[in-house]
Design an enzyme around this catalytic site. Structure first.
Site, short mmCIF file in Angstrom:
data_model
loop_
_atom_site.label_atom_id
_atom_site.label_comp_id
_atom_site.label_asym_id
_atom_site.label_seq_id
_atom_site.Cartn_x
_atom_site.Cartn_y
_atom_site.Cartn_z
N THR A 36 -3.63 7.43 -12.68
CA THR A 36 -2.60 5.90 -13.87
C THR A 36 -3.04 6.17 -15.52
O THR A 36 -2.37 5.10 -15.61
CB THR A 36 -3.49 5.25 -12.70
OG1 THR A 36 -3.72 4.47 -11.35
CG2 THR A 36 -3.40 3.49 -13.68
N TYR A 49 3.26 -0.10 -11.69
CA TYR A 49 3.55 0.61 -12.96
C TYR A 49 4.12 2.24 -12.21
O TYR A 49 3.74 2.78 -10.86
CB TYR A 49 2.14 0.86 -13.85
CG TYR A 49 1.69 1.36 -12.63
CD1 TYR A 49 0.73 0.47 -11.93
CD2 TYR A 49 0.57 3.14 -12.60
CE1 TYR A 49 -0.77 1.13 -10.87
CE2 TYR A 49 -0.33 3.65 -12.03
CZ TYR A 49 -0.99 2.32 -11.53
OH TYR A 49 -2.00 2.51 -10.19
N SER A 82 -2.76 11.02 -8.11
CA SER A 82 -3.63 11.98 -7.44
C SER A 82 -3.72 11.68 -5.65
O SER A 82 -4.06 12.86 -5.59
CB SER A 82 -5.59 11.76 -7.62
OG SER A 82 -5.98 10.13 -7.19
N GLN A 83 -3.10 11.19 -5.69
CA GLN A 83 -2.81 11.23 -3.98
C GLN A 83 -1.81 11.86 -3.53
O GLN A 83 -1.75 12.37 -2.10
CB GLN A 83 -1.71 9.87 -3.56
CG GLN A 83 -0.99 9.25 -3.52
CD GLN A 83 -1.14 8.30 -4.85
OE1 GLN A 83 -1.42 8.35 -5.51
NE2 GLN A 83 0.38 8.00 -4.95
N THR A 115 -7.15 8.02 -9.82
CA THR A 115 -8.91 7.74 -9.43
C THR A 115 -9.03 7.88 -7.72
O THR A 115 -9.67 8.17 -6.90
CB THR A 115 -8.80 6.81 -9.03
OG1 THR A 115 -8.04 5.62 -8.83
CG2 THR A 115 -8.81 5.87 -11.27
N ASP A 116 -7.43 7.80 -6.76
CA ASP A 116 -7.41 7.71 -5.71
C ASP A 116 -8.49 8.99 -4.70
O ASP A 116 -8.90 9.32 -3.65
CB ASP A 116 -6.13 7.73 -5.12
CG ASP A 116 -5.41 7.08 -5.17
OD1 ASP A 116 -5.87 5.78 -5.55
OD2 ASP A 116 -4.41 6.41 -4.89
N LYS A 188 -14.87 5.54 -4.66
CA LYS A 188 -14.17 4.59 -4.85
C LYS A 188 -13.74 3.55 -3.91
O LYS A 188 -14.42 3.51 -2.74
CB LYS A 188 -12.44 4.45 -5.13
CG LYS A 188 -11.17 4.49 -5.96
CD LYS A 188 -9.66 4.38 -5.42
CE LYS A 188 -9.10 3.21 -6.65
NZ LYS A 188 -7.84 4.03 -6.88
N GLU A 311 -26.64 8.52 18.39
CA GLU A 311 -26.73 8.21 19.85
C GLU A 311 -25.57 9.62 20.73
O GLU A 311 -25.12 9.89 19.84
CB GLU A 311 -26.22 7.39 20.02
CG GLU A 311 -26.91 6.00 19.62
CD GLU A 311 -26.15 4.30 19.09
OE1 GLU A 311 -25.61 4.23 20.54
OE2 GLU A 311 -25.98 3.58 18.20
N1 ASP Z 1 -2.49 6.43 -7.24
C1 ASP Z 1 -3.25 7.06 -8.74
C2 ASP Z 1 -4.07 8.10 -8.20
O1 ASP Z 1 -4.95 8.41 -8.26
C3 ASP Z 1 -4.29 5.81 -8.40
C4 ASP Z 1 -5.20 5.91 -10.31
O2 ASP Z 1 -4.89 7.20 -10.26
O3 ASP Z 1 -5.89 4.97 -10.27
O4 ASP Z 1 -2.86 8.63 -9.20
#
Ligand code: ASP
Length: 353
Positions: A36, A49, A82-83, A115-116, A188, A311
């Site tokens: 992002t 976006y 990043s997914q 961030t993913d 995250k 357990e």
């Molecule tokens: N889907 C985005 C990624 O991980 C989200 C981000 O960068 O915040 O590339």
């Protein structure tokens, strides 16, 4: 293209030469991977976006202040959300970082990243980059042209941290929203808010104020230069496959069986509570272990982890300690390149928290 050729071409094309006084100027390389932070929205006030649009050069131009902190070079490793991150890209990224440090081409590295899966990439690098110079991941929750875009401040902070002698031997870190996090600890915790990252139960490593990092404590001891794993020993080959299965009320064992049929060497079960499973998954486990597939008992809960006093313990399972399911999966993949026996694997898991 070889890693060396790639490095030469990318650094020559993106060299920024700032004007400094007589003191030593730290050299920071920014390796861009997408996310992002490189995203563009059709409307600055909207929520939709496209990620991974800007190049590393454009990211650098957005934050001219970084040039007062270091001489900056940029490398575009890939440009993806990043997914879509893969183990193949991790290996390439770690090799480029190793090559930059081994050839003394920079003093610190910033990786811009979605961030993913930032926490996963950071943890992988923390295990296999055999250097004590700073490696800092950063990204943003809002795209580059959004109102209140957080990317520029995060990139500035990340460069300040990567250029700081105080950041040496702290393992791989992430910087988001003024906080510094240790690779093994952060995750995250919000899908859209700029304050999205936490280190549950442990808190951040430190903060950055006015470009100056302040550390509260050290990370766990087993990282980067102290790790017994290194990208040099992975020989560019991919990692042994390990999958993750989620337990929940009434969870069936079908995903576990499907993973085994696909040829995984290990399965991390993200259990409920203190690593507990549904009846069906519980019933399937002894047979899976008997077939030689490793099982790591982890939890979908953010804090507390899974210790050996679970357990209904089953013989032969590993427990994740404080590592999240997604991180213990990475550690198991890396550890499986050297060890197969449960005692050594549990020792590794316990040591790299
Ligand atoms: N889907 C985005 C990624 O991980 C989200 C981000 O960068 O915040 O590339």
């Amino acid at each position: 293209m070889t890693v060396k050729k790639f490095l030469l071409l990318s650094t020559l094309s993106l060299l920024f030469i700032p004007a400094f006084g007589n003191g030593y100027t730290p050299r920071v390389t920014i390796i861009a991977t997408g996310g992002t932070i490189a995203g563009i929205a059709p409307s600055s006030a909207g929520t939709f976006y496209d990620p991974a649009q800007l190049t590393v050069g454009a990211l650098m131009e957005q934050v001219p202040e970084i040039r007062s902190k270091a001489s900056i070079t940029g490398i575009q490793l890939c440009n993806i959300a990043s997914q879509h991150m893969t183990t193949e890209i991790w290996i390439r990224l770690a090799s480029v970082i190793d090559s930059l440090f081994s050839n003394d081409l920079c003093d610190g590295i910033v990786v811009t990243h979605g961030t993913d899966t930032m926490e996963e990439t950071a943890f992988f690098l923390n295990l296999v980059v055999p250097h004590d110079k700073p490696v800092v991941l950063t990204g943003s929750m809002r795209p580059s042209n959004a109102l209140g875009a957080d990317g520029p401040a995060n990139l500035y902070n990340a460069v300040c941290l990567a250029a700081s002698p105080a950041a040496r031997d702290k393992g791989v870190m992430a910087v988001m929203n003024d906080y510094i996090f240790a690779a093994a600890e952060f995750t995250k915790t919000h899908t859209v808010n700029p304050h999205a990252f936490e280190s549950p139960g442990r808190g951040p490593l430190g903060i950055i104020r006015g470009g100056i990092p302040v550390f509260f404590r050290d990370p766990g001891p087993m990282h980067t230069v102290h790790s017994e794993f290194s990208i040099k020993h992975l020989h560019g080959t991919d990692l042994p496959p390990v999958g993750i299965v989620l337990s929940y009320a009434g969870a069936s064992a079908v995903p576990v069986e499907a993973l085994i049929a696909s040829g995984v060497e290990g399965i991390v079960v993200a259990g409920v509570g203190h690593g507990n499973y549904s009846l069906e998954i519980e019933a399937a486990i002894p047979g899976i272990i008997a077939r030689g597939v490793l099982i790591v008992r982890a939890t979908r809960i953010l804090c507390g982890g899974v210790a050996s006093d679970v357990e209904s313990p089953f013989e032969g399972q590993l427990t994740s300690g404080l590592l999240s399911p997604q991180k213990v999966r990475i550690l198991l993949m890396v550890a499986l390149t050297r060890y197969r026996d449960p005692d050594n694997l549990q020792r590794i898991i316990d040591g790299y928290q």
